[in-house]
Design an enzyme around this catalytic site. Structure first.
Site, PDB file in Angstrom:
ATOM      1  N   ASN A   1      13.823  -5.332  18.892  1.00 35.46           N
ATOM      2  CA  ASN A   1      12.725  -5.839  19.502  1.00 35.46           C
ATOM      3  C   ASN A   1      11.645  -5.067  19.347  1.00 35.46           C
ATOM      4  O   ASN A   1      10.730  -5.441  19.371  1.00 35.46           O
ATOM      5  CB  ASN A   1      13.025  -6.901  20.203  1.00 35.46           C
ATOM      6  CG  ASN A   1      12.145  -7.713  19.950  1.00 35.46           C
ATOM      7  OD1 ASN A   1      11.592  -8.331  21.152  1.00 35.46           O
ATOM      8  ND2 ASN A   1      11.459  -8.500  19.227  1.00 35.46           N
TER       9      ASN A   1
ATOM     10  N   CYS B   1      15.641  -8.218  15.072  1.00 33.93           N
ATOM     11  CA  CYS B   1      16.350  -6.928  14.958  1.00 33.93           C
ATOM     12  C   CYS B   1      17.422  -6.026  15.460  1.00 33.93           C
ATOM     13  O   CYS B   1      17.261  -6.656  17.032  1.00 33.93           O
ATOM     14  CB  CYS B   1      15.057  -5.635  14.378  1.00 33.93           C
ATOM     15  SG  CYS B   1      13.368  -5.591  15.534  1.00 33.93           S
TER      16      CYS B   1
ATOM     17  N   CYS C   1      10.269  -2.934  16.072  1.00 33.63           N
ATOM     18  CA  CYS C   1       9.650  -2.943  14.897  1.00 33.63           C
ATOM     19  C   CYS C   1       9.905  -3.851  13.782  1.00 33.63           C
ATOM     20  O   CYS C   1       8.507  -3.939  13.504  1.00 33.63           O
ATOM     21  CB  CYS C   1      10.491  -1.631  14.266  1.00 33.63           C
ATOM     22  SG  CYS C   1      10.755  -0.294  15.192  1.00 33.63           S
ATOM     23  N   ARG C   2      10.596  -4.047  13.553  1.00 37.08           N
ATOM     24  CA  ARG C   2      11.349  -5.101  12.448  1.00 37.08           C
ATOM     25  C   ARG C   2      10.043  -7.156  12.739  1.00 37.08           C
ATOM     26  O   ARG C   2       9.737  -7.609  12.566  1.00 37.08           O
ATOM     27  CB  ARG C   2      11.940  -4.991  11.477  1.00 37.08           C
ATOM     28  CG  ARG C   2      12.943  -3.918  10.852  1.00 37.08           C
ATOM     29  CD  ARG C   2      14.139  -3.446  10.193  1.00 37.08           C
ATOM     30  NE  ARG C   2      13.916  -3.428  11.800  1.00 37.08           N
ATOM     31  CZ  ARG C   2      15.779  -3.491  11.644  1.00 37.08           C
ATOM     32  NH1 ARG C   2      16.641  -3.557   9.868  1.00 37.08           N
ATOM     33  NH2 ARG C   2      16.381  -3.503  12.481  1.00 37.08           N
TER      34      ARG C   2
END
Length: 166
Positions: free
Chosen positions: A13, A10, A15-16
Site C-alpha cells: 500500500n 497491492c 506504490c500501486r
C-alpha cells in the site's frame, strides 16, 4: 443513494494502490461524482502501515496534478470485505492473498480484468526507477477511467442500487 465503495489493493500500500486511489478519486472529483463513491486503498502486508506512499508514487501523481501525499498505508482488515462493494487487486499474488482470508460474499477482482479488460497484472515498480512508476500510472489512469465510465453508467441505470457491482 448509497455510494459504490471501492478498495484498491497491492502488497504494501505504498506504490500501486495509493496511485490507483488517488487517480480514481481525482477522476470522480472531476466528474462531479464525489458523493457517489467511497474510495480507499490497502495492502496485503503491513510492513509500511502508517507511512506515506513511496516518494516516487507521490512524485508521479504530483507531476500529473494529483496529490496523494496525505495518504497513509494500511493493511487489509476483515471489515473491508464487508464494507467495500468491490476490491481491486493489482496482481494475481494479491488476489490469492486476499482470497485466502475473504468471506465467500466478498467481491475481489484483478484490476487488469475489471478495469482494463486485459487480464494483466499491474507490475510492482518498487525495485525499479521512476520510469516504472510512470508506466503504472498510465495503466492505472486508463483502467480507472474505464472503471469510472462503467460504474457511472451502472449507477445511473440502477438508481442507487449497487447490487450489480457485487
Amino acid at each position: 443513494m448509497t455510494p459504490i465503495s471501492i478498495l484498491f489493493v497491492c502488497m504494501g500500500n505504498i506504490c500501486r494502490s495509493p496511485l490507483a486511489e488517488g487517480i480514481f478519486r481525482h477522476l470522480v472529483t472531476e466528474a462531479g461524482l464525489n458523493g457517489h463513491f467511497t474510495i480507499d486503498s490497502a495492502g496485503t502486508g503491513g510492513w509500511h502501515e502508517g507511512e506515506p506512499p513511496d516518494g516516487r508514487s507521490i512524485a508521479t501523481a504530483q507531476s500529473n496534478g494529483i496529490d496523494i501525499s496525505g495518504q497513509r498505508a494500511r493493511r487489509i482488515r476483515s471489515s473491508d470485505y464487508r464494507d467495500f462493494d468491490l476490491i481491486l487487486a493489482m496482481d494475481r499474488d494479491n488476489v490469492a492473498a486476499l482470497e485466502k482470508i475473504a468471506p465467500p460474499e466478498a467481491t475481489i477482482r484483478l484490476f487488469g480484468d475489471a478495469a482494463l479488460g486485459t487480464g494483466e497484472d499491474i507490475p510492482d515498480p518498487y525495485y525499479g526507477g521512476p520510469d516504472g512508476f510512470e508506466l503504472i500510472y498510465t495503466r492505472l489512469l486508463t483502467g480507472c477511467s474505464s472503471l469510472l465510465e462503467a460504474l457511472g453508467v451502472e449507477r445511473a441505470s440502477c438508481s442507487g442500487n449497487t447490487s450489480s457491482v457485487r
